[in-house]
Design a protein around this motif. Structure first.
Motif, PDB file in Angstrom:
ATOM      1  N   THR A 189       8.392  63.461  16.189  1.00  3.66           N
ATOM      2  CA  THR A 189       9.604  63.884  15.499  1.00  3.66           C
ATOM      3  C   THR A 189      10.701  62.846  15.613  1.00  3.66           C
ATOM      4  O   THR A 189      11.392  62.542  14.644  1.00  3.66           O
ATOM      5  N   ALA A 190      10.857  62.268  16.807  1.00  2.00           N
ATOM      6  CA  ALA A 190      11.927  61.285  17.024  1.00  2.00           C
ATOM      7  C   ALA A 190      11.719  60.057  16.159  1.00  2.00           C
ATOM      8  O   ALA A 190      12.653  59.547  15.552  1.00  2.00           O
ATOM      9  N   ALA A 191      10.486  59.558  16.103  1.00  3.92           N
ATOM     10  CA  ALA A 191      10.218  58.363  15.315  1.00  3.92           C
ATOM     11  C   ALA A 191      10.417  58.647  13.840  1.00  3.92           C
ATOM     12  O   ALA A 191      11.002  57.850  13.101  1.00  3.92           O
ATOM     13  N   SER A 192       9.912  59.793  13.373  1.00  5.13           N
ATOM     14  CA  SER A 192      10.041  60.150  11.972  1.00  5.13           C
ATOM     15  C   SER A 192      11.498  60.263  11.581  1.00  5.13           C
ATOM     16  O   SER A 192      11.920  59.788  10.525  1.00  5.13           O
ATOM     17  N   SER A 193      12.295  60.910  12.428  1.00  5.79           N
ATOM     18  CA  SER A 193      13.715  61.087  12.146  1.00  5.79           C
ATOM     19  C   SER A 193      14.427  59.753  12.019  1.00  5.79           C
ATOM     20  O   SER A 193      15.245  59.557  11.123  1.00  5.79           O
ATOM     21  N   ALA A 194      14.096  58.818  12.919  1.00  5.13           N
ATOM     22  CA  ALA A 194      14.753  57.515  12.902  1.00  5.13           C
ATOM     23  C   ALA A 194      14.459  56.778  11.612  1.00  5.13           C
ATOM     24  O   ALA A 194      15.342  56.179  11.000  1.00  5.13           O
ATOM     25  N   VAL A 195      13.198  56.818  11.180  1.00 11.96           N
ATOM     26  CA  VAL A 195      12.816  56.102   9.969  1.00 11.96           C
ATOM     27  C   VAL A 195      13.410  56.762   8.737  1.00 11.96           C
ATOM     28  O   VAL A 195      13.888  56.093   7.826  1.00 11.96           O
ATOM     29  N   GLU A 196      13.385  58.101   8.692  1.00 13.51           N
ATOM     30  CA  GLU A 196      13.937  58.790   7.538  1.00 13.51           C
ATOM     31  C   GLU A 196      15.428  58.515   7.410  1.00 13.51           C
ATOM     32  O   GLU A 196      15.945  58.326   6.313  1.00 13.51           O
TER      33      GLU A 196
ATOM     34  N   ALA B 290      11.175  51.106   9.198  1.00 12.57           N
ATOM     35  CA  ALA B 290      10.276  50.937  10.347  1.00 12.57           C
ATOM     36  C   ALA B 290       8.988  51.715  10.121  1.00 12.57           C
ATOM     37  O   ALA B 290       8.953  52.693   9.398  1.00 12.57           O
ATOM     38  N   LYS B 291       7.923  51.260  10.765  1.00 14.28           N
ATOM     39  CA  LYS B 291       6.641  51.948  10.686  1.00 14.28           C
ATOM     40  C   LYS B 291       6.626  53.092  11.676  1.00 14.28           C
ATOM     41  O   LYS B 291       6.719  52.878  12.884  1.00 14.28           O
ATOM     42  N   ALA B 292       6.532  54.315  11.173  1.00 13.83           N
ATOM     43  CA  ALA B 292       6.567  55.483  12.046  1.00 13.83           C
ATOM     44  C   ALA B 292       5.178  56.004  12.381  1.00 13.83           C
ATOM     45  O   ALA B 292       5.012  56.783  13.313  1.00 13.83           O
TER      46      ALA B 292
ATOM     47  N   SER C 157      14.847  52.754  20.941  1.00 13.79           N
ATOM     48  CA  SER C 157      13.766  53.720  21.094  1.00 13.79           C
ATOM     49  C   SER C 157      13.577  54.570  19.841  1.00 13.79           C
ATOM     50  O   SER C 157      14.548  54.951  19.175  1.00 13.79           O
ATOM     51  N   THR C 158      12.315  54.887  19.538  1.00 16.61           N
ATOM     52  CA  THR C 158      12.010  55.757  18.402  1.00 16.61           C
ATOM     53  C   THR C 158      11.191  56.982  18.816  1.00 16.61           C
ATOM     54  O   THR C 158      10.707  57.709  17.958  1.00 16.61           O
ATOM     55  N   GLY C 159      11.011  57.189  20.108  1.00 18.70           N
ATOM     56  CA  GLY C 159      10.309  58.390  20.547  1.00 18.70           C
ATOM     57  C   GLY C 159       9.199  58.102  21.554  1.00 18.70           C
ATOM     58  O   GLY C 159       8.731  56.979  21.675  1.00 18.70           O
ATOM     59  N   THR C 160       8.801  59.142  22.271  1.00 20.60           N
ATOM     60  CA  THR C 160       7.775  59.025  23.313  1.00 20.60           C
ATOM     61  C   THR C 160       6.562  59.878  22.966  1.00 20.60           C
ATOM     62  O   THR C 160       6.697  60.977  22.429  1.00 20.60           O
ATOM     63  N   GLU C 161       5.378  59.352  23.261  1.00 19.57           N
ATOM     64  CA  GLU C 161       4.133  60.077  23.014  1.00 19.57           C
ATOM     65  C   GLU C 161       3.195  59.940  24.210  1.00 19.57           C
ATOM     66  O   GLU C 161       3.243  58.937  24.929  1.00 19.57           O
TER      67      GLU C 161
END
Length: 237
Positions: free
Chosen positions: A28-35, A59-61, A164-168
């Motif tokens: 979710t964090a990465a997607s939000s950043a790219v959107e 960015a590539k999410a 940062s774009t998120g943790t997995e």
């Protein structure tokens, strides 16, 4: 230091070619950043005063295939999974950066910076042309450097300006390897196989595990390779 930073960027670019194809639902964090970046790029083309708004390339999410800079939680490695915080740095179209003017706005690390001053370096020599905005990143502005066919954001030490774009929590491939290139005296690096990685991580537990030195290759959503590059700061200790 800039040389080491550029090496890291080149490594990431090479890693992105290593694994390709496929798709997976991103965090979710990465997607939000790219959107957010994509929406800003499409909607905010000009400022109220008529200046241009320059957004980075999207960015590539999708964290399914390719090479990615990460902050790895080495203590979470259990032979089957590992936790990784994904990072990105901004890339810009060369023509747009060369056309920047006072009064424009540039988006850097998900923040808008109104351009008051612009200084260009090495533009004529072609030796890594730089664009210094509002006195550079050290003074609350932005520092950009041309790296191949794009400009990228730069931190005070010359490495990419990561955010940062998120943790997995990632699955590990059965043949995952840890490739350590941090010792410049080891030209070919040191490669650890899956049964050796836990001990290697424990040996390196006090080292930096951030995106300046750590990157991973994912294939079909699994970690295939973990890379460590040279860190000038650690070489001083």
């Amino acid at each position: 230091m800039r040389k080491a930073g550029l090496f890291c960027v080149a490594a990431i670019a090479a890693l992105s070619i290593t694994a390709c194809g496929g798709s997976k639902k991103e965090t979710t964090a990465a997607s939000s950043a790219v959107e957010t970046s994509a929406e800003a790029s499409a909607a905010d083309e000009t400022t109220a005063a008529g200046g241009s708004v320059i957004a980075p390339e999207a960015a590539k999410a999708d964290h399914t295939n390719g090479g990615f800079p990460v902050r790895l939680d080495a203590t979470s490695f259990d032979g089957k999974t590992v936790k990784a915080e994904f990072f990105n740095f901004d890339r810009y179209d060369v023509a747009k950066i060369n056309a920047l003017k006072e009064g424009d706005v540039i988006q850097v690390a998900q923040k808008n910076i109104g351009i008051k001053t612009i200084e260009k370096k090495n533009a004529e020599t072609g030796n890594f042309p730089q664009v210094i905005i509002n006195g550079g990143v050290e003074n609350g502005g932005a520092s950009l450097i041309q790296d191949g066919d794009y400009f990228r954001s730069q931190s005070a030490d010359g490495t990419p300006l990561y955010y940062s774009t998120g943790t997995e929590e990632l699955k590990l491939a059965s043949d995952v390897t840890y490739m350590d290139y941090s010792d410049l005296n080891q030209q070919n690096g040191v490669t650890y196989t899956v049964d050796q990685i836990k001990d290697a991580f424990a040996k390196d537990k006090d080292k930096d595990w951030g995106p300046q030195v750590i990157s991973i290759v994912l294939k079909d959503g699994e970690v295939k390779q973990i890379f460590r590059t040279y860190a000038p700061s650690e070489a001083k200790h």
